[in-house]
Design a protein around this motif. Structure first.
Motif, PDB file in Angstrom:
ATOM      1  N   ASP A 137      48.620  36.899  42.370  1.00 33.78           N
ATOM      2  CA  ASP A 137      48.226  35.571  42.829  1.00 33.78           C
ATOM      3  C   ASP A 137      47.712  34.781  41.628  1.00 33.78           C
ATOM      4  O   ASP A 137      48.049  35.105  40.479  1.00 33.78           O
ATOM      5  CB  ASP A 137      47.218  35.672  43.979  1.00 33.78           C
ATOM      6  N   GLU A 138      46.872  33.794  41.872  1.00 34.06           N
ATOM      7  CA  GLU A 138      46.399  32.921  40.790  1.00 34.06           C
ATOM      8  C   GLU A 138      45.571  33.656  39.744  1.00 34.06           C
ATOM      9  O   GLU A 138      45.371  33.157  38.636  1.00 34.06           O
ATOM     10  CB  GLU A 138      45.605  31.737  41.366  1.00 34.06           C
ATOM     11  N   ARG A 139      45.094  34.859  40.043  1.00 36.24           N
ATOM     12  CA  ARG A 139      44.305  35.624  39.066  1.00 36.24           C
ATOM     13  C   ARG A 139      45.167  36.210  37.956  1.00 36.24           C
ATOM     14  O   ARG A 139      44.662  36.549  36.891  1.00 36.24           O
ATOM     15  CB  ARG A 139      43.541  36.754  39.762  1.00 36.24           C
ATOM     16  N   TYR A 140      46.468  36.343  38.222  1.00 33.93           N
ATOM     17  CA  TYR A 140      47.365  36.901  37.204  1.00 33.93           C
ATOM     18  C   TYR A 140      47.753  35.782  36.241  1.00 33.93           C
ATOM     19  O   TYR A 140      48.384  34.797  36.626  1.00 33.93           O
ATOM     20  CB  TYR A 140      48.614  37.506  37.851  1.00 33.93           C
ATOM     21  N   THR A 141      47.362  35.935  34.970  1.00 29.89           N
ATOM     22  CA  THR A 141      47.590  34.876  33.984  1.00 29.89           C
ATOM     23  C   THR A 141      48.562  35.277  32.885  1.00 29.89           C
ATOM     24  O   THR A 141      48.795  34.506  31.965  1.00 29.89           O
ATOM     25  CB  THR A 141      46.250  34.438  33.348  1.00 29.89           C
ATOM     26  N   GLY A 142      49.111  36.477  32.951  1.00 27.84           N
ATOM     27  CA  GLY A 142      50.091  36.908  31.958  1.00 27.84           C
ATOM     28  C   GLY A 142      49.908  38.351  31.577  1.00 27.84           C
ATOM     29  O   GLY A 142      48.822  38.923  31.715  1.00 27.84           O
ATOM     30  N   PHE A 143      50.986  38.956  31.088  1.00 29.12           N
ATOM     31  CA  PHE A 143      50.999  40.400  30.826  1.00 29.12           C
ATOM     32  C   PHE A 143      50.069  40.846  29.709  1.00 29.12           C
ATOM     33  O   PHE A 143      49.655  41.998  29.667  1.00 29.12           O
ATOM     34  CB  PHE A 143      52.425  40.891  30.566  1.00 29.12           C
ATOM     35  N   ASP A 144      49.717  39.945  28.794  1.00 30.11           N
ATOM     36  CA  ASP A 144      48.870  40.369  27.681  1.00 30.11           C
ATOM     37  C   ASP A 144      47.515  39.664  27.646  1.00 30.11           C
ATOM     38  O   ASP A 144      46.804  39.736  26.654  1.00 30.11           O
ATOM     39  CB  ASP A 144      49.602  40.169  26.354  1.00 30.11           C
ATOM     40  N   HIS A 145      47.130  39.036  28.751  1.00 31.99           N
ATOM     41  CA  HIS A 145      45.867  38.291  28.799  1.00 31.99           C
ATOM     42  C   HIS A 145      44.721  39.194  29.246  1.00 31.99           C
ATOM     43  O   HIS A 145      44.824  39.880  30.262  1.00 31.99           O
ATOM     44  CB  HIS A 145      45.977  37.102  29.744  1.00 31.99           C
ATOM     45  N   VAL A 146      43.607  39.152  28.527  1.00 24.68           N
ATOM     46  CA  VAL A 146      42.459  39.994  28.858  1.00 24.68           C
ATOM     47  C   VAL A 146      41.773  39.549  30.142  1.00 24.68           C
ATOM     48  O   VAL A 146      41.115  40.352  30.811  1.00 24.68           O
ATOM     49  CB  VAL A 146      41.431  40.059  27.697  1.00 24.68           C
ATOM     50  N   ASP A 147      41.932  38.284  30.520  1.00 27.20           N
ATOM     51  CA  ASP A 147      41.281  37.774  31.734  1.00 27.20           C
ATOM     52  C   ASP A 147      42.191  37.846  32.966  1.00 27.20           C
ATOM     53  O   ASP A 147      41.845  37.360  34.032  1.00 27.20           O
ATOM     54  CB  ASP A 147      40.805  36.337  31.516  1.00 27.20           C
ATOM     55  N   SER A 148      43.336  38.465  32.834  1.00 27.48           N
ATOM     56  CA  SER A 148      44.300  38.569  33.920  1.00 27.48           C
ATOM     57  C   SER A 148      43.935  39.717  34.857  1.00 27.48           C
ATOM     58  O   SER A 148      43.390  40.733  34.432  1.00 27.48           O
ATOM     59  CB  SER A 148      45.698  38.804  33.330  1.00 27.48           C
ATOM     60  N   SER A 149      44.248  39.551  36.152  1.00 22.32           N
ATOM     61  CA  SER A 149      44.059  40.648  37.095  1.00 22.32           C
ATOM     62  C   SER A 149      45.028  40.519  38.257  1.00 22.32           C
ATOM     63  O   SER A 149      45.539  39.429  38.548  1.00 22.32           O
ATOM     64  CB  SER A 149      42.614  40.704  37.607  1.00 22.32           C
ATOM     65  N   PHE A 150      45.300  41.646  38.890  1.00 21.31           N
ATOM     66  CA  PHE A 150      46.113  41.683  40.103  1.00 21.31           C
ATOM     67  C   PHE A 150      45.741  42.942  40.871  1.00 21.31           C
ATOM     68  O   PHE A 150      45.101  43.845  40.341  1.00 21.31           O
ATOM     69  CB  PHE A 150      47.616  41.631  39.794  1.00 21.31           C
ATOM     70  N   ASP A 151      46.129  42.979  42.136  1.00 20.59           N
ATOM     71  CA  ASP A 151      45.778  44.106  42.994  1.00 20.59           C
ATOM     72  C   ASP A 151      46.953  45.053  43.160  1.00 20.59           C
ATOM     73  O   ASP A 151      48.112  44.631  43.198  1.00 20.59           O
ATOM     74  CB  ASP A 151      45.323  43.613  44.370  1.00 20.59           C
ATOM     75  N   ILE A 152      46.634  46.332  43.294  1.00 26.37           N
ATOM     76  CA  ILE A 152      47.621  47.379  43.544  1.00 26.37           C
ATOM     77  C   ILE A 152      47.295  47.987  44.904  1.00 26.37           C
ATOM     78  O   ILE A 152      46.175  48.465  45.128  1.00 26.37           O
ATOM     79  CB  ILE A 152      47.585  48.454  42.443  1.00 26.37           C
ATOM     80  N   TYR A 153      48.263  47.926  45.802  1.00 24.22           N
ATOM     81  CA  TYR A 153      48.109  48.416  47.171  1.00 24.22           C
ATOM     82  C   TYR A 153      48.802  49.774  47.285  1.00 24.22           C
ATOM     83  O   TYR A 153      50.019  49.868  47.146  1.00 24.22           O
ATOM     84  CB  TYR A 153      48.747  47.443  48.157  1.00 24.22           C
ATOM     85  N   SER A 154      48.016  50.813  47.549  1.00 27.48           N
ATOM     86  CA  SER A 154      48.542  52.157  47.702  1.00 27.48           C
ATOM     87  C   SER A 154      48.437  52.547  49.183  1.00 27.48           C
ATOM     88  O   SER A 154      47.343  52.517  49.755  1.00 27.48           O
ATOM     89  CB  SER A 154      47.753  53.135  46.834  1.00 27.48           C
ATOM     90  N   PRO A 155      49.557  52.907  49.838  1.00 28.12           N
ATOM     91  CA  PRO A 155      49.525  53.194  51.274  1.00 28.12           C
ATOM     92  C   PRO A 155      48.767  54.483  51.579  1.00 28.12           C
ATOM     93  O   PRO A 155      48.983  55.508  50.934  1.00 28.12           O
ATOM     94  CB  PRO A 155      51.011  53.328  51.636  1.00 28.12           C
ATOM     95  N   VAL A 156      47.844  54.407  52.546  1.00 33.36           N
ATOM     96  CA  VAL A 156      47.017  55.558  52.900  1.00 33.36           C
ATOM     97  C   VAL A 156      46.858  55.664  54.416  1.00 33.36           C
ATOM     98  O   VAL A 156      47.157  54.724  55.157  1.00 33.36           O
ATOM     99  CB  VAL A 156      45.610  55.469  52.254  1.00 33.36           C
ATOM    100  N   GLN A 157      46.383  56.807  54.822  1.00 31.51           N
ATOM    101  CA  GLN A 157      45.937  57.024  56.200  1.00 31.51           C
ATOM    102  C   GLN A 157      44.755  57.994  56.143  1.00 31.51           C
ATOM    103  O   GLN A 157      44.596  58.707  55.146  1.00 31.51           O
ATOM    104  CB  GLN A 157      47.062  57.598  57.061  1.00 31.51           C
TER     105      GLN A 157
END
Length: 163
Positions: A137-157
């Motif tokens: 989303d808007e938090r992702y600012t580029g592959f080499d940016h230190v201020d960039s972030s994104f979420d990883i969704y791992s399926p669980v039960q």
């Protein structure tokens, strides 16, 4: 790194699907190439509102060194017309452990190491055979940016639940 647990409804995605070989030394470079090809075309996807997903589909791949990866746009409803070279994908409702990756993609291997450790050691939730995905989303600012972030969704039960 402790995740947030989140139940997601059905997700609809339009994008490109490619098979990639695992990399022992960090992010898979060909996934970056897939995104570089798709990104300029995101505006062609009817209903795209700024959220992209990277979906890892392990179960469809016969070679365990490879993954199928869908790079695409999240849409609320499936468009009547899918752009040339793209396809539609759907993720069923699922519970996920959600982890946030902070910083450049060069640190992604460490983030996945924390995820795999949590999945193996937490005792309350276990990974299930369903696609995992990255939420950009808007938090992702580029592959080499230190201020960039994104979420990883791992399926669980819950551990002991019948899938």
């Amino acid at each position: 790194m402790k995740p947030i647990l989140k139940s997601m409804n059905r997700l609809l995605i339009v994008g490109t699907r490619q098979q990639h070989e695992h990399s022992e030394n960090g992010p898979i470079p060909t996934i970056g190439e897939q995104w570089s090809t798709l990104s300029p075309r995101l505006a062609e996807i009817e209903g795209f509102h700024g959220i992209s997903l990277g979906i890892s589909c392990f179960s469809d791949v016969a070679d365990s060194r490879c993954i199928d990866y869908v790079a695409g746009a999240l849409v609320e409803t499936m468009p009547e017309s899918i752009p040339d070279g793209m396809q539609a994908a759907e993720l069923a409702p699922q519970m996920y452990a959600v982890f946030t990756h902070q910083g450049p993609l060069s640190g992604l291997t460490a983030t996945y190491g924390h995820i795999f450790h949590w999945l193996a050691a937490n005792g309350e939730y276990m990974q299930v055979n369903a696609p995992s995905f990255e939420w950009y989303d808007e938090r992702y600012t580029g592959f080499d940016h230190v201020d960039s972030s994104f979420d990883i969704y791992s399926p669980v039960q819950p551990t002991g639940a019948v899938q």
